[in-house]
Motif scaffolding. Structure first.
Motif, PDB file in Angstrom:
ATOM      1  N   ARG A   3      -5.593  11.982  62.661  1.00 52.63           N
ATOM      2  CA  ARG A   3      -6.398  10.809  63.014  1.00 52.63           C
ATOM      3  C   ARG A   3      -6.172   9.694  62.001  1.00 52.63           C
ATOM      4  O   ARG A   3      -5.738   9.938  60.873  1.00 52.63           O
ATOM      5  N   LEU A   4      -6.477   8.469  62.418  1.00 54.26           N
ATOM      6  CA  LEU A   4      -6.242   7.295  61.572  1.00 54.26           C
ATOM      7  C   LEU A   4      -6.981   7.404  60.240  1.00 54.26           C
ATOM      8  O   LEU A   4      -6.423   7.092  59.182  1.00 54.26           O
ATOM      9  N   ASN A   5      -8.232   7.844  60.271  1.00 58.02           N
ATOM     10  CA  ASN A   5      -9.002   7.960  59.028  1.00 58.02           C
ATOM     11  C   ASN A   5      -8.422   9.020  58.098  1.00 58.02           C
ATOM     12  O   ASN A   5      -8.422   8.846  56.878  1.00 58.02           O
ATOM     13  N   ASP A   6      -7.922  10.117  58.659  1.00 66.73           N
ATOM     14  CA  ASP A   6      -7.292  11.161  57.846  1.00 66.73           C
ATOM     15  C   ASP A   6      -6.024  10.634  57.177  1.00 66.73           C
ATOM     16  O   ASP A   6      -5.770  10.907  56.001  1.00 66.73           O
ATOM     17  N   ILE A   7      -5.252   9.885  57.926  1.00 64.73           N
ATOM     18  CA  ILE A   7      -4.022   9.296  57.378  1.00 64.73           C
ATOM     19  C   ILE A   7      -4.378   8.274  56.308  1.00 64.73           C
ATOM     20  O   ILE A   7      -3.720   8.181  55.275  1.00 64.73           O
ATOM     21  N   GLY A   8      -5.445   7.516  56.552  1.00 67.00           N
ATOM     22  CA  GLY A   8      -5.906   6.543  55.559  1.00 67.00           C
ATOM     23  C   GLY A   8      -6.257   7.201  54.240  1.00 67.00           C
ATOM     24  O   GLY A   8      -5.971   6.651  53.165  1.00 67.00           O
ATOM     25  N   LYS A   9      -6.856   8.375  54.286  1.00 61.78           N
ATOM     26  CA  LYS A   9      -7.196   9.103  53.057  1.00 61.78           C
ATOM     27  C   LYS A   9      -5.943   9.501  52.293  1.00 61.78           C
ATOM     28  O   LYS A   9      -5.919   9.479  51.069  1.00 61.78           O
ATOM     29  N   ILE A  10      -4.906   9.857  53.016  1.00 64.67           N
ATOM     30  CA  ILE A  10      -3.644  10.242  52.375  1.00 64.67           C
ATOM     31  C   ILE A  10      -3.058   9.059  51.611  1.00 64.67           C
ATOM     32  O   ILE A  10      -2.597   9.199  50.485  1.00 64.67           O
ATOM     33  N   PHE A  11      -3.090   7.875  52.229  1.00 62.10           N
ATOM     34  CA  PHE A  11      -2.503   6.682  51.619  1.00 62.10           C
ATOM     35  C   PHE A  11      -3.506   5.876  50.803  1.00 62.10           C
ATOM     36  O   PHE A  11      -3.161   4.822  50.272  1.00 62.10           O
ATOM     37  N   ASN A  12      -4.751   6.360  50.746  1.00 63.05           N
ATOM     38  CA  ASN A  12      -5.803   5.682  50.010  1.00 63.05           C
ATOM     39  C   ASN A  12      -6.064   4.271  50.544  1.00 63.05           C
ATOM     40  O   ASN A  12      -6.206   3.312  49.785  1.00 63.05           O
ATOM     41  N   VAL A  13      -6.078   4.162  51.872  1.00 66.97           N
ATOM     42  CA  VAL A  13      -6.416   2.914  52.565  1.00 66.97           C
ATOM     43  C   VAL A  13      -7.389   3.254  53.692  1.00 66.97           C
ATOM     44  O   VAL A  13      -7.614   4.421  53.997  1.00 66.97           O
ATOM     45  N   SER A  14      -7.930   2.242  54.308  1.00 67.57           N
ATOM     46  CA  SER A  14      -8.877   2.471  55.405  1.00 67.57           C
ATOM     47  C   SER A  14      -8.138   2.848  56.690  1.00 67.57           C
ATOM     48  O   SER A  14      -6.946   2.574  56.843  1.00 67.57           O
ATOM     49  N   GLY A  15      -8.865   3.457  57.598  1.00 66.76           N
ATOM     50  CA  GLY A  15      -8.306   3.776  58.904  1.00 66.76           C
ATOM     51  C   GLY A  15      -7.911   2.510  59.652  1.00 66.76           C
ATOM     52  O   GLY A  15      -6.955   2.505  60.427  1.00 66.76           O
ATOM     53  N   LYS A  16      -8.648   1.424  59.389  1.00 60.49           N
ATOM     54  CA  LYS A  16      -8.335   0.142  60.021  1.00 60.49           C
ATOM     55  C   LYS A  16      -6.967  -0.370  59.554  1.00 60.49           C
ATOM     56  O   LYS A  16      -6.191  -0.901  60.354  1.00 60.49           O
ATOM     57  N   ARG A  17      -6.661  -0.189  58.276  1.00 64.83           N
ATOM     58  CA  ARG A  17      -5.362  -0.612  57.746  1.00 64.83           C
ATOM     59  C   ARG A  17      -4.236   0.241  58.334  1.00 64.83           C
ATOM     60  O   ARG A  17      -3.162  -0.257  58.655  1.00 64.83           O
ATOM     61  N   VAL A  18      -4.497   1.521  58.501  1.00 69.00           N
ATOM     62  CA  VAL A  18      -3.504   2.406  59.124  1.00 69.00           C
ATOM     63  C   VAL A  18      -3.242   1.937  60.550  1.00 69.00           C
ATOM     64  O   VAL A  18      -2.098   1.893  60.998  1.00 69.00           O
ATOM     65  N   ARG A  19      -4.305   1.570  61.275  1.00 66.67           N
ATOM     66  CA  ARG A  19      -4.163   1.057  62.642  1.00 66.67           C
ATOM     67  C   ARG A  19      -3.286  -0.200  62.645  1.00 66.67           C
ATOM     68  O   ARG A  19      -2.417  -0.360  63.505  1.00 66.67           O
ATOM     69  N   GLN A  20      -3.472  -1.087  61.663  1.00 65.53           N
ATOM     70  CA  GLN A  20      -2.660  -2.306  61.582  1.00 65.53           C
ATOM     71  C   GLN A  20      -1.187  -1.965  61.369  1.00 65.53           C
ATOM     72  O   GLN A  20      -0.304  -2.542  62.017  1.00 65.53           O
ATOM     73  N   LEU A  21      -0.918  -1.051  60.448  1.00 66.31           N
ATOM     74  CA  LEU A  21       0.465  -0.644  60.189  1.00 66.31           C
ATOM     75  C   LEU A  21       1.085   0.019  61.415  1.00 66.31           C
ATOM     76  O   LEU A  21       2.253  -0.226  61.751  1.00 66.31           O
ATOM     77  N   TYR A  22       0.300   0.846  62.080  1.00 70.05           N
ATOM     78  CA  TYR A  22       0.754   1.542  63.277  1.00 70.05           C
ATOM     79  C   TYR A  22       1.039   0.552  64.406  1.00 70.05           C
ATOM     80  O   TYR A  22       2.087   0.616  65.057  1.00 70.05           O
ATOM     81  N   ASP A  23       0.137  -0.398  64.625  1.00 68.41           N
ATOM     82  CA  ASP A  23       0.337  -1.413  65.657  1.00 68.41           C
ATOM     83  C   ASP A  23       1.555  -2.289  65.340  1.00 68.41           C
ATOM     84  O   ASP A  23       2.297  -2.664  66.245  1.00 68.41           O
ATOM     85  N   ASP A  24       1.741  -2.609  64.073  1.00 67.63           N
ATOM     86  CA  ASP A  24       2.903  -3.389  63.665  1.00 67.63           C
ATOM     87  C   ASP A  24       4.198  -2.635  63.976  1.00 67.63           C
ATOM     88  O   ASP A  24       5.175  -3.210  64.468  1.00 67.63           O
ATOM     89  N   LEU A  25       4.181  -1.330  63.723  1.00 67.95           N
ATOM     90  CA  LEU A  25       5.348  -0.500  64.031  1.00 67.95           C
ATOM     91  C   LEU A  25       5.609  -0.483  65.538  1.00 67.95           C
ATOM     92  O   LEU A  25       6.758  -0.630  65.978  1.00 67.95           O
ATOM     93  N   LEU A  26       4.550  -0.305  66.329  1.00 67.13           N
ATOM     94  CA  LEU A  26       4.712  -0.310  67.789  1.00 67.13           C
ATOM     95  C   LEU A  26       5.257  -1.645  68.282  1.00 67.13           C
ATOM     96  O   LEU A  26       6.080  -1.685  69.188  1.00 67.13           O
ATOM     97  N   ASN A  27       4.805  -2.732  67.677  1.00 65.16           N
ATOM     98  CA  ASN A  27       5.324  -4.053  68.048  1.00 65.16           C
ATOM     99  C   ASN A  27       6.813  -4.170  67.736  1.00 65.16           C
ATOM    100  O   ASN A  27       7.575  -4.747  68.511  1.00 65.16           O
ATOM    101  N   LYS A  28       7.229  -3.619  66.604  1.00 65.35           N
ATOM    102  CA  LYS A  28       8.660  -3.649  66.249  1.00 65.35           C
ATOM    103  C   LYS A  28       9.488  -2.833  67.245  1.00 65.35           C
ATOM    104  O   LYS A  28      10.589  -3.238  67.616  1.00 65.35           O
ATOM    105  N   ILE A  29       8.965  -1.693  67.641  1.00 60.44           N
ATOM    106  CA  ILE A  29       9.687  -0.813  68.572  1.00 60.44           C
ATOM    107  C   ILE A  29       9.796  -1.448  69.954  1.00 60.44           C
ATOM    108  O   ILE A  29      10.833  -1.367  70.610  1.00 60.44           O
ATOM    109  N   CYS A  30       8.719  -2.076  70.385  1.00 59.78           N
ATOM    110  CA  CYS A  30       8.625  -2.556  71.769  1.00 59.78           C
ATOM    111  C   CYS A  30       9.080  -3.997  71.956  1.00 59.78           C
ATOM    112  O   CYS A  30       8.856  -4.581  73.007  1.00 59.78           O
ATOM    113  N   GLU A  31       9.702  -4.574  70.959  1.00 59.62           N
ATOM    114  CA  GLU A  31      10.201  -5.960  71.100  1.00 59.62           C
ATOM    115  C   GLU A  31      11.389  -6.024  72.022  1.00 59.62           C
ATOM    116  O   GLU A  31      12.205  -5.218  72.140  1.00 59.62           O
TER     117      GLU A  31
END
Length: 114
Positions: free
Chosen positions: A86-114
């Motif tokens: 889950r996003l919050n679990d991943i955030g704990k690994i990277f010491n960031v919020s789940g919201k920040r993980v969502r931003q990074l994930y969405d940015d990656l999806l945008n790069k893939i789907c361009e």
């Protein structure tokens, strides 16, 4: 190749349901080194290995694209999401919020789907 963002997101979310660690289980069943190297005439073909070939092929394709366009952190998020984290679990690994993980994930999806 052009990807549908919604389809990729759904695939990543559900990939852990299709992937197994059967290879690890098979290695644990071997009790003796002689069993590992034993030669027999019988060939065992496990149909289970070929049931999700499409998912594995698409995962490999996505993985190759992500390695080209994503940052190292985005690649790790991809792998962890594919494992069902889950996003919050991943955030704990990277010491960031789940919201920040969502931003990074969405940015990656945008790069893939361009």
């Amino acid at each position: 190749m052009k990807y549908d963002k919604k389809a990729v997101k759904l695939f990543i979310k559900n990939y852990h349901k299709h992937s197994d660690s059967q290879d690890i289980d098979q290695v644990e069943d071997i009790e003796d080194i002689d069993d590992f190297f034993s030669i027999s005439d019988s060939v065992v073909y496990d149909m289970e290995d070929s049931t999700h070939i499409d998912e594995i092929a698409f995962f490999n394709e996505l993985e190759a694209v992500i390695e080209q366009v994503g940052t190292m952190k985005q690649q790790c998020i991809f792998y962890l999401m594919c494992e069902g984290r889950r996003l919050n679990d991943i955030g704990k690994i990277f010491n960031v919020s789940g919201k920040r993980v969502r931003q990074l994930y969405d940015d990656l999806l945008n790069k893939i789907c361009e």
